[in-house]
Design a protein around this motif. Structure first.
Motif: not given
Length: 228
Positions: A45-58
């Protein structure tokens, strides 16, 4: 109903889920990585969220990043998001203190087909950073580890990143607590962020800003800095 009424993490999580249903496809590999972390007692639960992960990916894709240093691996969720965006000859090095976390991250990266491109280094992150003397500097450094060491991580990151490269520091807001100077006993998290902000105020070698975010992880934010 007042559209400016106070909201809660329930509302933000609902909003994330709605937007993600359009913008992020279901991903069995990432879902398995989260479950593997849960099965081994990792606080996913302290990992990045899926939206934040997608942001890093982009971000990795749009900046043409080839070399990434991640400080704080957890179960490798963010590592997978970033690693997938690398070109075939790209590299991600991620630093993790906890042996179980490192083991799970290696498993998750292997299942994602990224073990040849992403390397997990076990040990205290600062010690590992000091030992790094790469022939080529990193294009992007993502710091998401213990907040009390923010300044130490940042100073080493500045040494290791290229000119024009990006340093991102996660968890810069802590539900607004960082800016609550009247609080008698601030957390190590808040203290670590405040110390970093004080360093950045006098640092002429970077341009930086903090972006506050809301979502399924609550109210927080990240630092985006560019090395001059």
């Amino acid at each position: 109903m007042d559209r400016f009424a106070p909201t809660s993490v329930v509302d933000w999580a609902k909003s994330d889920a709605y937007h993600n249903s359009f913008l992020i496809r279901k991903d069995e590999v990432l879902d398995a990585a989260v479950q593997n972390g849960i099965d081994h007692g990792i606080p996913v639960e302290i990992a990045v969220s899926s939206a934040q992960g997608k942001f890093l990916n982009l971000l990795v894709k749009s900046l043409g990043v080839k070399r990434i240093l991640e400080v704080g691996t957890l179960g490798g969720y963010s590592s997978i998001w970033m690693g997938r965006a690398l070109p075939y000859d790209g590299e991600l090095i991620t630093l993790e203190l906890n042996e179980t976390h490192a083991k799970v991250a290696r498993e998750n990266l292997a299942k994602a087909g990224l073990d040849g491109r992403c390397k997990v280094i076990l040990g205290p992150a600062y010690d590992s950073m000091i030992k790094l003397h790469p022939e080529l500097p990193f294009d992007l450094i993502f710091i998401d580890a213990d907040k009390k060491s923010n300044v130490k991580y940042y100073e080493e990151a500045k040494r290791l990143v290229k000119r024009g490269g990006v340093i991102i520091v996660d968890n810069m807001v802590e539900y607004g607590n960082v800016s609550d100077l009247e609080k008698e006993s601030p957390s190590e998290w808040s203290v670590g962020v405040r110390e970093l902000l004080a360093v950045l105020k006098e640092d002429e070698e970077v341009e930086a800003t903090t972006i506050a975010t809301v979502g399924e992880r609550g109210f927080d934010g990240f630092l985006y800095a560019v090395r001059k």
